[in-house]
Scaffold this motif. Sequence first.
Motif, PDB file in Angstrom:
ATOM      1  N   LEU A  95       0.869  -1.193  -0.062  1.00 28.75           N
ATOM      2  CA  LEU A  95       0.041   0.005   0.049  1.00 28.75           C
ATOM      3  C   LEU A  95       0.893   1.204  -0.002  1.00 28.75           C
ATOM      4  N   GLY A  96       2.242   1.188   0.016  1.00 32.10           N
ATOM      5  CA  GLY A  96       3.013   2.130  -0.336  1.00 32.10           C
ATOM      6  C   GLY A  96       3.586   2.795   0.871  1.00 32.10           C
ATOM      7  N   VAL A  97       3.593   2.061   1.867  1.00 32.84           N
ATOM      8  CA  VAL A  97       4.239   2.282   3.386  1.00 32.84           C
ATOM      9  C   VAL A  97       5.616   2.078   3.252  1.00 32.84           C
ATOM     10  N   PRO A  98       6.597   2.959   3.754  1.00 33.15           N
ATOM     11  CA  PRO A  98       7.872   2.685   3.945  1.00 33.15           C
ATOM     12  C   PRO A  98       8.281   2.021   4.985  1.00 33.15           C
ATOM     13  N   VAL A  99       8.015   0.561   4.545  1.00 33.61           N
ATOM     14  CA  VAL A  99       8.234  -0.352   5.885  1.00 33.61           C
ATOM     15  C   VAL A  99       9.620  -0.216   6.688  1.00 33.61           C
ATOM     16  N   GLU A 100      10.626  -0.251   5.960  1.00 26.00           N
ATOM     17  CA  GLU A 100      11.937  -0.379   6.316  1.00 26.00           C
ATOM     18  C   GLU A 100      12.196   0.967   7.070  1.00 26.00           C
ATOM     19  N   ARG A 101      11.902   2.127   6.663  1.00 31.33           N
ATOM     20  CA  ARG A 101      12.092   3.492   7.189  1.00 31.33           C
ATOM     21  C   ARG A 101      11.021   3.287   8.600  1.00 31.33           C
ATOM     22  N   VAL A 102      10.004   2.711   8.542  1.00 29.03           N
ATOM     23  CA  VAL A 102       8.901   2.736   9.522  1.00 29.03           C
ATOM     24  C   VAL A 102       9.711   1.746  10.667  1.00 29.03           C
ATOM     25  N   PHE A 103      10.504   0.614  10.313  1.00 34.41           N
ATOM     26  CA  PHE A 103      10.919  -0.081  11.521  1.00 34.41           C
ATOM     27  C   PHE A 103      12.100   0.853  12.159  1.00 34.41           C
ATOM     28  N   ALA A 104      12.947   1.343  11.287  1.00 33.39           N
ATOM     29  CA  ALA A 104      14.098   2.104  11.977  1.00 33.39           C
ATOM     30  C   ALA A 104      13.739   3.401  12.839  1.00 33.39           C
ATOM     31  N   GLY A 105      12.477   3.959  12.140  1.00 36.57           N
ATOM     32  CA  GLY A 105      12.049   5.124  12.941  1.00 36.57           C
ATOM     33  C   GLY A 105      11.455   4.662  14.305  1.00 36.57           C
ATOM     34  N   THR A 106      10.608   3.634  14.242  1.00 31.38           N
ATOM     35  CA  THR A 106      10.295   2.957  15.511  1.00 31.38           C
ATOM     36  C   THR A 106      11.219   2.397  16.454  1.00 31.38           C
ATOM     37  N   PHE A 107      12.182   1.948  15.960  1.00 25.06           N
ATOM     38  CA  PHE A 107      13.162   1.526  16.894  1.00 25.06           C
ATOM     39  C   PHE A 107      13.946   2.454  17.501  1.00 25.06           C
ATOM     40  N   ALA A 108      14.218   3.750  16.559  1.00 25.77           N
ATOM     41  CA  ALA A 108      14.826   4.950  17.108  1.00 25.77           C
ATOM     42  C   ALA A 108      14.150   5.276  18.279  1.00 25.77           C
ATOM     43  N   PHE A 109      12.514   5.658  17.968  1.00 27.23           N
ATOM     44  CA  PHE A 109      11.831   6.014  19.158  1.00 27.23           C
ATOM     45  C   PHE A 109      11.928   5.290  20.294  1.00 27.23           C
ATOM     46  N   GLY A 110      11.893   3.973  20.371  1.00 28.25           N
ATOM     47  CA  GLY A 110      12.012   3.131  21.293  1.00 28.25           C
ATOM     48  C   GLY A 110      13.385   3.707  22.197  1.00 28.25           C
ATOM     49  N   VAL A 111      14.434   3.548  21.499  1.00 27.98           N
ATOM     50  CA  VAL A 111      15.574   3.974  22.035  1.00 27.98           C
ATOM     51  C   VAL A 111      15.684   5.497  22.772  1.00 27.98           C
ATOM     52  N   ALA A 112      14.947   6.280  22.047  1.00 28.74           N
ATOM     53  CA  ALA A 112      14.920   7.611  22.519  1.00 28.74           C
ATOM     54  C   ALA A 112      14.090   7.624  23.844  1.00 28.74           C
ATOM     55  N   LEU A 113      13.045   6.514  24.057  1.00 26.61           N
ATOM     56  CA  LEU A 113      12.337   6.645  25.257  1.00 26.61           C
ATOM     57  C   LEU A 113      13.152   5.918  26.413  1.00 26.61           C
ATOM     58  N   ALA A 114      14.007   5.066  26.077  1.00 29.81           N
ATOM     59  CA  ALA A 114      14.912   4.454  27.019  1.00 29.81           C
ATOM     60  C   ALA A 114      15.830   5.549  27.421  1.00 29.81           C
ATOM     61  N   GLY A 115      16.373   6.493  26.539  1.00 25.79           N
ATOM     62  CA  GLY A 115      17.444   7.481  26.946  1.00 25.79           C
ATOM     63  C   GLY A 115      16.705   8.573  27.867  1.00 25.79           C
ATOM     64  N   LEU A 116      15.384   8.859  27.562  1.00 29.26           N
ATOM     65  CA  LEU A 116      14.745   9.852  28.459  1.00 29.26           C
ATOM     66  C   LEU A 116      14.733   9.250  29.664  1.00 29.26           C
ATOM     67  N   ALA A 117      14.242   8.036  29.948  1.00 24.71           N
ATOM     68  CA  ALA A 117      14.202   7.386  31.423  1.00 24.71           C
ATOM     69  C   ALA A 117      15.605   7.489  32.066  1.00 24.71           C
ATOM     70  N   GLY A 118      16.696   7.362  31.153  1.00 25.96           N
ATOM     71  CA  GLY A 118      17.969   7.470  31.990  1.00 25.96           C
ATOM     72  C   GLY A 118      18.131   8.930  32.509  1.00 25.96           C
TER      73      GLY A 118
END
Length: 295
Positions: A187-210
């Motif tokens: 359907l045109g969703v850039p899945v690989e970019r979404v994967f990387a962006g979501t992983f980055a978002f999760g890592v950012a939340l961990a850093g914020l908790a730190g």
Amino acid sequence: MFLDYIQFVLAPQMVTGLSLGMAVVLVALGLTIIFGLLDVINMAHGEFYALGAYLALALGASGVSFWLLIVIVPLLMMPIGYVVERGLIQRVFNMPDRHVTTLLLTFGLGLVLEEGLKVVFGSTTQRPATPIPGAIEVMGVILPTYRMFLIALGAAIVIAVAIVVNKTRFGAMVRAAAFDRNMAASLGVPVERVFAGTFAFGVALAGLAGVLLAPIYSVFPTMGRDFIFLAFTVVIVGGMGSIAGAVVAGLVITQVQALSSLVVSPVWSDPIVFSIMVLVLVLRPQGLFGRLGHG
């Protein structure tokens, strides 16, 4: 006598559990979002949490205020998470034994990050000054001001994450890719970019908790290893991939941990928490809730 016990013992302990719960939720949210979308158990997540704390410590020593650190550190963590996902995880993502490979890969990455923190910052435990000192009185109960701030900010972040996942275009792409990545790609969703962006978002939340936990629990190279077991327990109890489950389980488990220490020795808090996890796995293996993209 009973009122004094509530005022001076029970209520402060519940606030302590709630503040820890909010911090655990921030780390567990990142874990569960990454698993819900990528089907990857990120064993290096604790080290990303530690890295966020050390970044805050270094930037704070150079004169950056705590209020800027809350914004700057997650922004610095996001490209790190993006590069890790694109440079490491994507390279083994399509292997037949992907679950074992990515688990070992992130476990090894976590060891490298931990040793890197020791080399760069040393092994000495450090504790930044509490950014909001003092205490406030609520209905006769004296509560640490910073812990109350942590609870309020944690709740705001949870709401913001829920809005991003459920109400934004990016969130719609995340949920679509989590449900059926092949259909989303067609359907045109850039899945690989979404994967990387979501992983980055999760890592950012961990850093914020730190950043948020550093003034309470100190900063040392193995802090991620110690903290991540609790976060994984929260994710398993709440349901691997469930955002609502991570929030509910995080708050409940940390309250159980905090209040049980009033009755039994604190050394039993971890066995009690793991007993809850085992009980949930026996009675409800999928956890309390579903997974991202699947209810």
